[in-house]
Design a protein around this motif. Structure first.
Motif, PDB file in Angstrom:
ATOM      1  N   THR A  73     -10.404  -1.161  -5.757  1.00 50.46           N
ATOM      2  CA  THR A  73      -9.221  -0.413  -5.323  1.00 50.46           C
ATOM      3  C   THR A  73      -8.178  -0.354  -6.437  1.00 50.46           C
ATOM      4  OG1 THR A  73      -8.302  -2.415  -4.360  1.00 50.46           O
ATOM      5  CG2 THR A  73      -9.503  -0.962  -2.891  1.00 50.46           C
ATOM      6  N   GLN A  74      -8.107  -1.424  -7.251  1.00 49.64           N
ATOM      7  CA  GLN A  74      -7.112  -1.450  -8.317  1.00 49.64           C
ATOM      8  C   GLN A  74      -7.796  -1.203  -9.663  1.00 49.64           C
ATOM      9  OE1 GLN A  74      -5.255  -5.271  -9.715  1.00 49.64           O
ATOM     10  NE2 GLN A  74      -3.434  -4.388  -8.794  1.00 49.64           N
ATOM     11  N   ARG A 110      -3.495  -5.798  -3.604  1.00 53.84           N
ATOM     12  CA  ARG A 110      -4.671  -4.981  -3.920  1.00 53.84           C
ATOM     13  C   ARG A 110      -5.552  -5.683  -4.958  1.00 53.84           C
ATOM     14  NH1 ARG A 110      -4.573  -0.461  -1.175  1.00 53.84           N
ATOM     15  NH2 ARG A 110      -2.581   0.563  -0.713  1.00 53.84           N
ATOM     16  N   ALA A 158       2.704  -2.441 -11.733  1.00 54.54           N
ATOM     17  CA  ALA A 158       1.647  -3.439 -11.819  1.00 54.54           C
ATOM     18  C   ALA A 158       2.165  -4.794 -11.389  1.00 54.54           C
ATOM     19  CB  ALA A 158       1.149  -3.543 -13.263  1.00 54.54           C
ATOM     20  N   TYR A 159       1.214  -5.669 -11.017  1.00 56.81           N
ATOM     21  CA  TYR A 159       1.597  -7.043 -10.727  1.00 56.81           C
ATOM     22  C   TYR A 159       1.586  -7.850 -12.023  1.00 56.81           C
ATOM     23  CZ  TYR A 159       1.250 -11.820  -8.969  1.00 56.81           C
ATOM     24  OH  TYR A 159       1.460 -13.152  -8.752  1.00 56.81           O
ATOM     25  N   GLN A 194       0.638  -4.182  -5.292  1.00 59.14           N
ATOM     26  CA  GLN A 194      -0.346  -4.303  -6.384  1.00 59.14           C
ATOM     27  C   GLN A 194      -0.951  -5.700  -6.418  1.00 59.14           C
ATOM     28  OE1 GLN A 194      -1.838  -1.944  -8.119  1.00 59.14           O
ATOM     29  NE2 GLN A 194      -0.596  -0.550  -6.906  1.00 59.14           N
ATOM     30  N   GLU A 195      -0.147  -6.710  -6.120  1.00 59.26           N
ATOM     31  CA  GLU A 195      -0.668  -8.087  -6.089  1.00 59.26           C
ATOM     32  C   GLU A 195      -1.742  -8.197  -4.998  1.00 59.26           C
ATOM     33  OE1 GLU A 195       2.255 -11.142  -5.337  1.00 59.26           O
ATOM     34  OE2 GLU A 195       0.782 -12.760  -5.510  1.00 59.26           O
ATOM     35  N   ILE A 216       5.487  -3.943  -6.078  1.00 64.66           N
ATOM     36  CA  ILE A 216       4.887  -5.013  -6.890  1.00 64.66           C
ATOM     37  C   ILE A 216       3.928  -5.849  -6.043  1.00 64.66           C
ATOM     38  CG2 ILE A 216       5.375  -7.135  -8.171  1.00 64.66           C
ATOM     39  CD1 ILE A 216       8.044  -5.840  -9.037  1.00 64.66           C
TER      40      ILE A 216
END
Lengths: 421, 425
Positions: A250-251, B142, A298-299, B139-140, B136
């Motif tokens: 997914t990412q 995911r 983004a993380y 995204q973490e 944020i």
């Protein structure tokens, strides 16, 4: 003293020690260096697993493990580490200093550890059934690489970037080479390592240096090792290579490989570490602030160096639709640094962040060992104090000089199936 | 100030309460350049409903983790940047029962500690910043969704538990975090971030008196701690025996878990169960056991094999996991070994060896302030200390391990989770 000291280095054997009261464990590590090449890399990957299966005196895996358990759960770690165009097959033994081990007993514990290390490195049991089992384990590992997407993206990016250099060869092996590897091949490979390969050993713990040296010389008498360590290759990319792969994820994972061509020991090396820190080493770095905090794209968005190969990597996990945008922001940060768009605050915070990292590494025996394997700190005379001094001396002009020298080589993207990128 | 010494470990711990009621623990690490501090609040992802001043409160899954992300933000910047300016490394983590904020540094320890104690007390949370953080955290989450081990464990916990929120991911879901608002976070902060619900841990090369002076009152709150946690009634049976998932993996993943049948009566008993279960797992499945060697030689397991135990007063489970080409066969072998013959085959020699090994692991922990702190904090909020753990390990009679095996490992409370490769048509 917080540093490793090289007490012996004759081209065949190298002994580096750190006598210290600081830790609750004794650390003994042996590194055997070979040039990276196919199909040897696959055989060496196999040997790293076979080293845990048994050795002279403890021929069965269970017997070896019972011995380790009796040493208060001593930890035996084996593996392969890429260093420039070489790979190091390493064995590490970390033995807890048990409640009963008073100072005068430390040397007998060290002797016991050295004896075991010597047996594993010099006389492993390379039994037929063990080789067959570990061949299957290496195969599984290779087939399963994709499970860790972040790691997979980095491995693939490096493979693409360095496909014409030994560094592009994977240290965990290759499926095709594995298919053709026979038992005899593995035994021959070990023969070469035992006869010709230079051995580097690290010892850390509350012992006396002289005692450690004597024990080492007795355990590893000088042999007929003939091979020399080799230097890494310099490559300047002509143009940016782009690679896109798809998977059921997914990412998306973005990985960028860059050439620094600046090496430990060179004048600009401390400035390179500053460049990396300002770009993507910290939470105040340009990548974290601009990719994560300002745009929520983004993380994670980091950069890191592989000093022994003169390369740098940038990695980020992003929403696939934001690929162009994230890549644009990352490349823009590199441009800004080339133009000298670096604040005094960025310089100061990064300098003190790196100083903190260097001092922190002095609290970990393994971190010091790995730093020496990667940078040759003990040979360069890079004590902690020396490294802090060099860091202090880095100027803005030098960082800009580094920024201008660093070149993007490969942009790799792992993205979901069916998405446009 | 109270002093605790472990002669066997050759370690000291100093403890005291500040004037505001904050509990402080200090562990000296002579010769270390790095110093470490963490403030940990007894508030984790499991705390989804509670009463505050007599009023019932329910919050969406992922709230504790979201608050952890937001707390670093300050009116005039971000506390993370302040640590960066001081040359320190700051971080935080949320687990099922705790939220911990920490830093490690080799310089400016006093200023870093002051920053830590200040920012955790003063939330600066705006609707705009909450909205931005959702991007944020999304995204973490995911990123976790693409990690096979995460999916493996998520499905395993969904099998084990009916009601208990431990079955929900610590970060919540992409949907559940959308429901989190500024007020949700502020309510939780007011409720749980209280000196009576926290512990400050300092590790470094300092004198205890100096640390005590430096900490001062620590953190303050004028109102009394007013939270009552809701007791969750969790059936003793498991919910489902089996869940499979399909993902992009090369080799299947297997996890097997056994659910604790009843809540232990005291903190001591939680500890005793933990030690006995870990010893039982080590003796039955550790690298030096016959079973491990058999499974390894048959190619059913490899170096990714792992086993462990997680328990709090209101839930607990043990687990075993590995990558395997034949997860079906491996599950069968593991379950039979643990439920049928395990108790009979436990020899005293093997237990003594397992004890030595676990003691060695605990000794090694003191090499790393971060690793030590994580274990120390977790044990503290269960009501025991790391020295208690060491002593229990040392003294636990072999019969307790045998009893544990009989009562804990049964087919009825066993669940299996697998992650299998995606099949492309």
């Amino acid at each position: 003293m917080s540093d490793l000291t090289e007490v012996l280095a004759d081209g065949k054997r190298r002994l580096v020690v750190w006598p210290t009261q600081k830790f609750k464990t004794l650390l003994l590590s042996a590194f055997l260096y070979r040039p990276l090449s196919r199909p040897s890399a696959t055989r060496i990957a196999l040997l790293s697993k076979l080293f845990k299966r048994g050795c002279e005196g403890y021929p069965g895996t269970k017997e070896l493990q019972i011995h380790l358990d009796e040493l208060y759960g001593a930890k035996l770690t084996t593996g392969v580490l890429k260093v420039g165009e070489e790979e190091a097959l390493y064995v590490s033994l970390e033995i807890p200093i048990a409640p009963a081990d008073r100072p005068n007993e430390i040397h007998s514990l060290l002797a016991e550890g050295m004896d075991l290390l010597q047996r594993i490195v010099r006389s492993p049991v390379l039994a037929e059934e063990h080789i067959a089992q570990e061949t299957e384990n290496v195969r599984k590992e290779l087939e399963d690489l994709k499970s860790d997407k972040e790691r997979y993206a980095v491995i693939r990016c490096i493979q693409e970037m360095c496909k014409d250099e030994p560094f592009g060869i994977s240290e965990i092996g290759d499926l095709e080479d594995l298919r053709h590897t026979t038992q005899q091949d593995v035994q021959n490979e070990f023969g070469i390592i035992k006869e010709r390969t230079p051995l580097e050993t690290y010892l850390v713990g509350p012992f006396e240096q002289e005692v450690a040296r004597e024990l080492f010389e007795r355990a590893f008498p000088p042999g007929i090792q003939t091979e020399q360590r080799i230097s890494p290759r310099r490559v300047t990319p002509a143009e940016i290579r782009q690679v896109v792969e798809r998977d059921d994820i997914t990412q998306a994972k973005l990985c960028i490989g860059l050439r620094t061509n600046i090496w430990p020991g060179e004048q600009l090396y401390p400035a390179l570490t500053m460049f990396d820190g300002i770009l993507g080493g910290f939470v105040h770095s340009k990548l974290f602030l601009n990719v994560r905090e300002r745009s929520s794209l983004a993380y994670y968005a980091n950069s890191w160096l592989k000093p022994s190969k003169g390369i740098m990597m940038i990695t980020s996990g992003i929403d696939p639709v934001n690929y162009e945008k994230a890549l644009g922001i990352i490349l823009e940060q590199l441009e800004l640094m080339k133009r000298g768009d670096i604040s005094e605050q960025e310089m100061n915070w990064t300098r003190s962040g790196i100083a903190n990292r260097l001092k922190t590494a002095a609290d970990s025996a393994m971190a010091q060992v790995l730093a020496d394997a990667e940078l040759r700190t003990a040979s360069l005379g890079w004590t902690l104090e020396r490294r802090l001094e060099m860091l202090e001396g880095v100027t803005l002009d030098q960082v800009v000089e580094v920024a201008q020298a660093v070149k993007v080589d490969t942009v790799y993207l792992l993205t979901p199936r069916g998405e446009n990128a | 100030m109270r002093e605790f010494k472990s002669v066997r470990l050759n370690e000291m711990v100093y403890c005291w309460h500040t004037s505001t009621g904050l509990e402080v623990h200090f562990i000296p690490r002579p010769g270390y350049k790095k110093a470490y501090a963490s403030i940990t609040f007894h508030f984790g992802s499991n705390d989804l409903s509670f009463s505050l001043d007599g009023n019932e409160v329910r919050v969406p899954p992922g709230t504790a983790h979201f608050l952890e992300h937001k707390l670093f933000e300050e009116e005039d910047g971000n506390a993370l940047m302040e640590f960066a300016a001081l040359g320190a490394n700051a971080n935080a983590y949320t687990d099922h029962t705790l939220t911990s904020y920490l830093f490690s540094t080799t310089q400016n320890f006093e200023k870093c500690l002051a920053t830590l104690l200040r920012f955790v007390q003063h939330p600066y949370i705006t609707p705009e910043s909450v909205q931005k953080e959702k991007g944020i955290i999304e995204q973490e989450l995911r990123m976790y969704d693409d990690m096979p081990e995460v999916i493996l464990n998520r499905r395993l916990l969904e099998c084990l538990f009916w009601e208990h929120p431990v079955k929900i991911d610590i970060g919540g879901s992409v949907d559940s975090i959308q429901e989190i608002e500024t007020s949700t976070l502020l309510t939780c902060h007011k409720a749980f971030y209280h000196p009576a619900n926290a512990m400050l841990l300092v590790i470094g090369d300092f004198q205890p008196d100096w640390v005590e002076r430096l900490v001062g009152e620590g953190i303050d709150d004028e109102s009394p701690f007013a939270v009552t946690r809701k007791t969750i009634t969790e059936p003793s049976q498991i919910k489902e025996h089996r869940r499979d998932s399909r993902m992009s993996v090369g080799i299947p993943l297997l996890a097997v878990a056994f659910k604790e049948q009843e809540a232990p009566a005291s903190a001591r008993l939680v500890l005793e169960h933990e030690v006995a279960t870990r010893l039982a797992l080590e003796v039955t499945l550790g690298r030096s056991s016959d079973l491990y060697q058999e499974l390894y030689q048959e190619g059913l397991i490899d170096d990714t094999f792992n086993a462990g135990y997680e328990a709090q007063p209101d839930y607990g489970f043990s687990y075993v996991g590995c990558r395997s080409r034949d997860p079906e066969k491996l599950a069968g072998r593991l379950i039979s070994a643990l439920t049928d013959s395990a108790a009979r085959s436990i020899e005293e020699k093997a237990i003594l060896r397992a004890k030595k090994k676990l003691m060695g692991q605990l000794i090694s922990l003191f090499n790393s302030p971060e690793g030590l702190a994580q274990v120390y904090n977790e044990l503290h909020f269960k009501g025991v200390s790391i020295f208690d753990y060491f002593e229990t390990l040392n003294e636990l009679p072999i019969e307790k391990v045998r009893e544990r095996v009989k009562e804990h490992f049964s087919r009825e409370n066993c669940a299996v989770s697998m992650v299998l490769p995606v099949q492309h048509s």
